[in-house]
Design a protein around this motif. Structure first.
Motif, mmCIF file in Angstrom:
data_model
loop_
_atom_site.group_PDB
_atom_site.id
_atom_site.type_symbol
_atom_site.label_atom_id
_atom_site.label_comp_id
_atom_site.label_asym_id
_atom_site.label_seq_id
_atom_site.Cartn_x
_atom_site.Cartn_y
_atom_site.Cartn_z
ATOM 1 N N ALA A 274 0.820 -1.204 0.000
ATOM 2 C CA ALA A 274 0.000 0.000 0.000
ATOM 3 C C ALA A 274 0.857 1.259 0.000
ATOM 4 O O ALA A 274 0.531 2.257 -0.651
ATOM 5 N N SER A 275 1.973 1.211 0.707
ATOM 6 C CA SER A 275 2.879 2.358 0.752
ATOM 7 C C SER A 275 3.491 2.634 -0.619
ATOM 8 O O SER A 275 3.597 3.785 -1.043
ATOM 9 N N ARG A 276 3.895 1.564 -1.305
ATOM 10 C CA ARG A 276 4.458 1.751 -2.650
ATOM 11 C C ARG A 276 3.441 2.389 -3.584
ATOM 12 O O ARG A 276 3.776 3.253 -4.404
ATOM 13 N N GLU A 277 2.184 1.988 -3.461
ATOM 14 C CA GLU A 277 1.136 2.563 -4.307
ATOM 15 C C GLU A 277 0.906 4.031 -3.947
ATOM 16 O O GLU A 277 0.696 4.863 -4.827
ATOM 17 N N ARG A 278 0.938 4.346 -2.659
ATOM 18 C CA ARG A 278 0.778 5.741 -2.235
ATOM 19 C C ARG A 278 1.894 6.621 -2.779
ATOM 20 O O ARG A 278 1.656 7.729 -3.248
ATOM 21 N N VAL A 279 3.111 6.127 -2.716
ATOM 22 C CA VAL A 279 4.251 6.892 -3.223
ATOM 23 C C VAL A 279 4.125 7.089 -4.732
ATOM 24 O O VAL A 279 4.342 8.188 -5.261
ATOM 25 N N ALA A 280 3.741 6.011 -5.429
ATOM 26 C CA ALA A 280 3.579 6.110 -6.877
ATOM 27 C C ALA A 280 2.467 7.093 -7.237
ATOM 28 O O ALA A 280 2.598 7.873 -8.196
ATOM 29 N N ALA A 281 1.373 7.085 -6.469
ATOM 30 C CA ALA A 281 0.267 8.014 -6.733
ATOM 31 C C ALA A 281 0.705 9.457 -6.512
ATOM 32 O O ALA A 281 0.339 10.352 -7.291
ATOM 33 N N ARG A 282 1.487 9.698 -5.470
ATOM 34 C CA ARG A 282 1.979 11.052 -5.238
ATOM 35 C C ARG A 282 2.900 11.504 -6.369
ATOM 36 O O ARG A 282 2.869 12.667 -6.779
ATOM 37 N N GLU A 283 3.719 10.591 -6.857
ATOM 38 C CA GLU A 283 4.620 10.938 -7.965
ATOM 39 C C GLU A 283 3.838 11.257 -9.226
ATOM 40 O O GLU A 283 4.191 12.180 -9.974
ATOM 41 N N ARG A 284 2.752 10.506 -9.467
ATOM 42 C CA ARG A 284 1.920 10.793 -10.647
ATOM 43 C C ARG A 284 1.252 12.158 -10.506
ATOM 44 O O ARG A 284 1.172 12.923 -11.482
ATOM 45 N N THR A 285 0.775 12.451 -9.304
ATOM 46 C CA THR A 285 0.140 13.756 -9.077
ATOM 47 C C THR A 285 1.140 14.885 -9.267
ATOM 48 O O THR A 285 0.823 15.916 -9.884
ATOM 49 N N GLN A 286 2.346 14.683 -8.764
ATOM 50 C CA GLN A 286 3.376 15.704 -8.906
ATOM 51 C C GLN A 286 3.755 15.911 -10.370
ATOM 52 O O GLN A 286 3.925 17.046 -10.835
ATOM 53 N N SER A 287 3.857 14.822 -11.117
ATOM 54 C CA SER A 287 4.194 14.923 -12.542
ATOM 55 C C SER A 287 3.104 15.661 -13.311
ATOM 56 O O SER A 287 3.390 16.495 -14.179
ATOM 57 N N ALA A 288 1.842 15.349 -12.987
ATOM 58 C CA ALA A 288 0.729 16.022 -13.655
ATOM 59 C C ALA A 288 0.718 17.512 -13.336
ATOM 60 O O ALA A 288 0.424 18.354 -14.189
ATOM 61 N N ARG A 289 1.053 17.860 -12.088
ATOM 62 C CA ARG A 289 1.065 19.265 -11.693
ATOM 63 C C ARG A 289 2.164 20.050 -12.406
ATOM 64 O O ARG A 289 2.005 21.216 -12.762
ATOM 65 N N LEU A 290 3.299 19.380 -12.625
ATOM 66 C CA LEU A 290 4.433 20.061 -13.258
ATOM 67 C C LEU A 290 4.414 19.991 -14.772
ATOM 68 O O LEU A 290 5.182 20.710 -15.448
ATOM 69 N N ALA A 291 3.542 19.153 -15.334
ATOM 70 C CA ALA A 291 3.540 18.938 -16.783
ATOM 71 C C ALA A 291 3.402 20.239 -17.591
ATOM 72 O O ALA A 291 4.144 20.443 -18.560
ATOM 73 N N PRO A 292 2.493 21.169 -17.227
ATOM 74 C CA PRO A 292 2.395 22.409 -18.026
ATOM 75 C C PRO A 292 3.692 23.225 -18.024
ATOM 76 O O PRO A 292 4.067 23.809 -19.044
ATOM 77 N N TYR A 293 4.367 23.238 -16.903
ATOM 78 C CA TYR A 293 5.607 24.014 -16.810
ATOM 79 C C TYR A 293 6.722 23.358 -17.620
ATOM 80 O O TYR A 293 7.498 24.009 -18.301
ATOM 81 N N VAL A 294 6.781 22.019 -17.532
ATOM 82 C CA VAL A 294 7.778 21.286 -18.311
ATOM 83 C C VAL A 294 7.522 21.487 -19.800
ATOM 84 O O VAL A 294 8.454 21.718 -20.600
ATOM 85 N N GLY A 295 6.239 21.437 -20.183
ATOM 86 C CA GLY A 295 5.897 21.629 -21.591
ATOM 87 C C GLY A 295 6.276 23.015 -22.073
ATOM 88 O O GLY A 295 6.769 23.193 -23.198
ATOM 89 N N ALA A 296 6.050 24.015 -21.214
ATOM 90 C CA ALA A 296 6.388 25.390 -21.597
ATOM 91 C C ALA A 296 7.897 25.559 -21.789
ATOM 92 O O ALA A 296 8.352 26.302 -22.679
ATOM 93 N N LEU A 297 8.676 24.892 -20.962
ATOM 94 C CA LEU A 297 10.136 24.993 -21.086
ATOM 95 C C LEU A 297 10.655 24.302 -22.338
ATOM 96 O O LEU A 297 11.698 24.656 -22.866
ATOM 97 N N GLU A 298 9.921 23.299 -22.802
ATOM 98 C CA GLU A 298 10.378 22.535 -23.970
ATOM 99 C C GLU A 298 10.001 23.178 -25.281
ATOM 100 O O GLU A 298 10.509 22.803 -26.336
ATOM 101 N N THR A 299 9.079 24.157 -25.260
ATOM 102 C CA THR A 299 8.675 24.795 -26.511
ATOM 103 C C THR A 299 9.586 25.952 -26.843
ATOM 104 O O THR A 299 10.281 26.500 -26.014
#
Length: 299
Positions: A274-299
């Motif tokens: 359960a802990s591994r799944e929680r950590v993975a879920a937090r990482e997915r949430t963090q990636s989704a939150r940063l995705a617009p900024y990462v995309g802006a830097l790549e353009t």
């Protein structure tokens, strides 16, 4: 208020005496029977019980459970506290030894007054010798606030350590705790206070800081125990902090009997998943939150 005010004329107060309940030792004090219960402490990495924390329970003549502190309050009023305390410690040792275990630790909570008694360590060593239990299997739990900053207190702790006892600093994190206390006393184990777990459960930023605190204690040379774990969330917080030992009703409550060493293995395995799944879920949430900024830097 004196004993004359509280007790009838010619009243003879009871004396604490050793007793037994089948194969278990007890202490008899007037209408009360005081007995040991043991709550297992589990190693997260080994997935097994590595020790037991001893505590007291009491019942009256009608076999009703009564708070043990009521018995000790009465003993303190009548001047029997030291005698009753020593008998209680003796019954912990005897009942633990009857588990017929080869390697588990016995966790004993110490009253600060007992620690400042220069004869305490010798008396405890003598009791251990009588039953054949080596001091290396006894963890003496020292209250975090005990002894102040006195050099004498540190010397007593060091003497107990040199006699073979393991030392646990209990209640770290309450009120004015600081890491200097750990560095000064050099305990083998640090037990985090329940208030830390409560605050981490209520505030996500405190939960995020906890792994750093545990890491600091590890770097200082201490093993870390988190107790009072009563829910799955409590247990997940403990595992994600990377503590070494866990204890609480979520895994096993206090009992007069020993548990099987692997009693919590299935629970710990499920928590790890359960802990591994929680950590993975937090990482997915963090990636989704940063995705617009990462995309802006790549353009």
């Amino acid at each position: 208020m004196s004993m004359v005010d509280l007790d009838p004329p010619r009243f003879q107060p009871p004396r604490p005496i050793a007793g037994d309940d089948g194969s278990r030792r007890t202490v008899l004090y007037g209408e009360y029977t005081v007995f040991s219960v043991f709550q297992p402490v589990f190693s997260v990495s080994h997935r097994r019980a590595i020790g037991y924390h001893a505590s007291l329970r009491a019942r009256d003549d009608a076999d009703r459970q009564v708070p043990s502190h009521e018995v000790f309050t009465q003993a303190a009023r009548r001047g029997d506290l030291l005698e009753l305390g020593r008998l209680a410690e003796s019954l912990h040792l005897g009942n633990f030894f009857s588990f017929d275990s080869d390697d588990e630790w016995l966790f004993l909570s110490l009253h600060p007054a007992a620690l400042m008694d220069t004869s305490y360590g010798d008396a405890l060593l003598a009791s251990l010798k009588n039953i054949g239990l080596p001091p290396q299997r006894v963890v003496l739990e020292v209250p975090e606030q005990a002894g102040g900053e006195t050099t004498r207190f540190a010397e007593i702790i060091d003497s107990l350590r040199k006699s073979g006892f393991l030392i646990a600093l209990d209640g770290f994190g309450v009120k004015h705790s600081n890491i200097d206390r750990v560095w000064h006393l050099r305990p083998d184990i640090v037990t985090l206070d329940r208030c830390i777990l409560q605050q981490a459960s209520e505030h996500s930023h405190i939960e995020r800081v906890l792994p750093g605190l545990v890491s600091l204690l590890h770097e200082s040379g201490q093993l870390v125990l988190m107790g009072g774990l009563s829910t799955e969330r409590d247990a997940l917080i403990a595992l994600e902090c990377n503590v070494d030992f866990v204890q609480g009703a979520y895994f096993a409550g206090p009992s007069v009997e020993a548990v099987k060493p692997q009693a919590a293995q299935g629970v710990l395995d499920a928590l790890s998943a359960a802990s591994r799944e929680r950590v993975a879920a937090r990482e997915r949430t963090q990636s989704a939150r940063l995705a617009p900024y990462v995309g802006a830097l790549e353009t």
